[in-house]
Design a protein around this motif. Structure first.
Motif, PDB file in Angstrom:
ATOM      1  N   MET A   1       0.747  -0.738  -0.410  1.00 18.85           N
ATOM      2  CA  MET A   1       0.375   0.171  -0.247  1.00 18.85           C
ATOM      3  C   MET A   1       0.981   0.903  -0.458  1.00 18.85           C
ATOM      4  O   MET A   1       0.243   2.159   1.057  1.00 18.85           O
TER       5      MET A   1
ATOM      6  N   HIS B   1       1.947   4.390  -1.536  1.00 25.86           N
ATOM      7  CA  HIS B   1       1.729   5.843  -2.587  1.00 25.86           C
ATOM      8  C   HIS B   1       2.519   6.764  -2.905  1.00 25.86           C
ATOM      9  O   HIS B   1       3.009   7.215  -1.787  1.00 25.86           O
TER      10      HIS B   1
ATOM     11  N   GLY C   1       0.377  18.631  -2.930  1.00 28.33           N
ATOM     12  CA  GLY C   1      -0.801  18.764  -3.519  1.00 28.33           C
ATOM     13  C   GLY C   1      -1.907  17.682  -3.163  1.00 28.33           C
ATOM     14  O   GLY C   1      -1.632  16.864  -2.312  1.00 28.33           O
ATOM     15  N   ILE C   2      -3.228  17.761  -3.695  1.00 31.25           N
ATOM     16  CA  ILE C   2      -4.065  16.107  -3.226  1.00 31.25           C
ATOM     17  C   ILE C   2      -3.332  14.901  -4.736  1.00 31.25           C
ATOM     18  O   ILE C   2      -3.503  15.305  -6.008  1.00 31.25           O
ATOM     19  N   ASP C   3      -3.412  13.508  -3.887  1.00 30.66           N
ATOM     20  CA  ASP C   3      -2.791  12.635  -4.873  1.00 30.66           C
ATOM     21  C   ASP C   3      -4.564  12.206  -5.768  1.00 30.66           C
ATOM     22  O   ASP C   3      -5.281  12.501  -5.885  1.00 30.66           O
TER      23      ASP C   3
ATOM     24  N   TRP D   1      -5.183  10.436  -7.261  1.00 29.06           N
ATOM     25  CA  TRP D   1      -6.267   8.916  -6.639  1.00 29.06           C
ATOM     26  C   TRP D   1      -7.574   9.253  -6.223  1.00 29.06           C
ATOM     27  O   TRP D   1      -8.249   9.107  -6.875  1.00 29.06           O
ATOM     28  N   LEU D   2      -7.251  10.577  -5.449  1.00 32.87           N
ATOM     29  CA  LEU D   2      -8.527  11.591  -5.362  1.00 32.87           C
ATOM     30  C   LEU D   2      -9.872  11.730  -5.635  1.00 32.87           C
ATOM     31  O   LEU D   2     -10.582  11.437  -6.036  1.00 32.87           O
TER      32      LEU D   2
ATOM     33  N   ILE E   1     -11.209   8.672  -8.050  1.00 34.53           N
ATOM     34  CA  ILE E   1     -12.113   7.603  -7.716  1.00 34.53           C
ATOM     35  C   ILE E   1     -13.388   8.465  -7.355  1.00 34.53           C
ATOM     36  O   ILE E   1     -14.003   7.035  -7.268  1.00 34.53           O
TER      37      ILE E   1
ATOM     38  N   GLN F   1      -4.049   2.928   5.266  1.00 33.27           N
ATOM     39  CA  GLN F   1      -4.936   2.590   4.519  1.00 33.27           C
ATOM     40  C   GLN F   1      -5.534   3.708   3.873  1.00 33.27           C
ATOM     41  O   GLN F   1      -5.651   4.808   3.918  1.00 33.27           O
ATOM     42  N   ARG F   2      -6.341   3.457   2.892  1.00 34.54           N
ATOM     43  CA  ARG F   2      -7.432   4.482   1.950  1.00 34.54           C
ATOM     44  C   ARG F   2      -8.232   4.242   2.847  1.00 34.54           C
ATOM     45  O   ARG F   2      -9.536   3.173   2.848  1.00 34.54           O
TER      46      ARG F   2
ATOM     47  N   GLU G   1      -4.373  12.784   2.641  1.00 29.19           N
ATOM     48  CA  GLU G   1      -4.209  12.430   0.776  1.00 29.19           C
ATOM     49  C   GLU G   1      -4.755  10.647   1.177  1.00 29.19           C
ATOM     50  O   GLU G   1      -4.537  10.598   0.207  1.00 29.19           O
ATOM     51  N   GLN G   2      -4.710  10.243   2.254  1.00 30.61           N
ATOM     52  CA  GLN G   2      -5.168   8.736   2.243  1.00 30.61           C
ATOM     53  C   GLN G   2      -6.693   8.687   2.302  1.00 30.61           C
ATOM     54  O   GLN G   2      -7.553   7.410   2.613  1.00 30.61           O
ATOM     55  N   VAL G   3      -7.588  10.262   3.027  1.00 32.97           N
ATOM     56  CA  VAL G   3      -8.594  10.487   2.983  1.00 32.97           C
ATOM     57  C   VAL G   3      -9.676  11.319   2.358  1.00 32.97           C
ATOM     58  O   VAL G   3      -9.247  11.588   1.602  1.00 32.97           O
ATOM     59  N   SER G   4     -10.720  10.132   2.213  1.00 31.07           N
ATOM     60  CA  SER G   4     -11.832  10.773   1.318  1.00 31.07           C
ATOM     61  C   SER G   4     -13.219  10.720   1.587  1.00 31.07           C
ATOM     62  O   SER G   4     -13.394  10.129   2.888  1.00 31.07           O
TER      63      SER G   4
END
Lengths: 77, 251
Positions: free
Chosen positions: A1, A3, A8-10, A12-13, A16, B34-35, B57-60
């Motif tokens: 896991m 990354h 700034g923002i990954d 993937w955000l 997704i 973890q995401r 960066e792993q939090v939505s």
């Protein structure tokens, strides 16, 4: 896991996010109706996220995607 | 509902939901790397804890209320917060390792659909977790307020019938949502209140069902309710303990 951390923002955000109705991919659309530039200018006033399957346009308000079906409008309307 | 101002919400419920979030994230097994997705993030009590554990960066996060989304974005730069509802999450299948909903299930219009969606966006074997105050058993942080409200007016609203607020409810909802390996538990928090006024004042801000109830009373009714609360509470400073039912399951 692991990354890569980026300033700034990954990416993937953003990647997704899906259409809440069909779960299909969304495309960034600039106020002129065309695709957003390579800078991903989704913050511009009037920018939207489009689902080409459901033909729904989701508004981006103050930089915030509003992914509620009841607040989406038909593409082109 | 008068779910409007994030700062008022924090003063009202944040004093209990912030410590709850720390325990809930641990109980759900959130770990670095973890995401995670925070469903119904509100102004971001749980979001803050998730950021501490896994990094922004792993939090939505999602919430259907634009003022809460704006507050959560402002407080947690780098967290991708969007306006969306639990019953139709705007994410692909298997996107997250852990998907959590703190104090949300009892406000969902369709709790089973919401939990099923939470399971869908969780990777196979990942964790879905939810918690809701023990409103049915009188273990919520507002239980003394509601007891006083019913003493003064037997016709006052009743939150004890909402989904998920009874022991075992969350587990049943998870089974109906076809989640696996369901583990039920409870989480308690204790908050010290330095004065009666500090405890009472946030009830007058019009937040949630309790705030709505106070807002609709006339001056005499409000005074009667406030004084009944004062009678029921110990002398200050005093502790208020609250218990939330919790559930975790695998997708």
């Amino acid at each position: 896991m692991n990354h890569p951390t980026s300033p700034g923002i990954d990416p993937w955000l953003r990647e997704i996010l899906r259409c809440p109705q069909c779960k299909g991919e969304l495309s960034d659309v600039s106020p002129g109706g065309g695709p957003a530039g390579s800078d991903g200018a989704v913050d511009a006033a009037g920018a939207e996220l489009h689902c080409e399957t459901c033909l729904l346009a989701y508004p981006i308000e103050n930089g915030v995607p509003v992914l509620l079906i009841e607040l989406a409008h038909p593409i082109g309307a | 509902m008068a779910f409007v101002v994030a700062a008022d919400y924090d003063r009202f419920m944040g004093r209990y939901s912030v410590p709850l979030a720390v325990s809930f994230a641990d109980w759900a097994g959130v770990q670095p790397g973890q995401r995670v997705l925070d469903v119904g993030c509100g102004p971001g009590a749980l979001t803050a804890r998730l950021v501490e554990v896994v990094g922004a960066e792993q939090v939505s996060a999602v919430d259907p209320s634009p003022p809460f989304v704006a507050a959560a974005r402002e407080r947690h730069p780098g967290v991708e917060v969007v306006t969306a509802g639990a019953e139709r999450l705007p994410h692909g299948d298997g996107t997250f390792d852990v998907v959590l909903a703190q104090l949300v299930v009892h406000f969902m219009t369709d709790p089973v659909a919401g939990l099923r969606e939470m399971g869908r966006v969780t990777r196979g074997g990942g964790t879905v977790a939810a918690c809701v105050w023990d409103l049915a058993g009188g273990g919520g942080p507002l239980s003394l307020f509601w007891r006083a409200a019913h003493d003064v007016d037997p016709g006052a609203p009743d939150e004890s019938l909402r989904p998920g607020v009874r022991e075992g409810d969350l587990g049943r909802l998870c089974r109906d949502a076809r989640l696996d390996t369901i583990v039920s538990g409870s989480i308690s928090v204790t908050v010290r209140h330095p004065s009666f006024e500090q405890w009472w004042e946030p009830y007058t801000l019009g937040i949630g069902p309790a705030g709505d109830h106070v807002a609709h009373l006339d001056e005499a009714g409000r005074t009667m309710l406030r004084e009944r609360c004062r009678e029921l509470l110990p002398s200050a400073p005093f502790d208020v303990s609250a218990t939330a039912w919790a559930v975790r399951a695998t997708s």
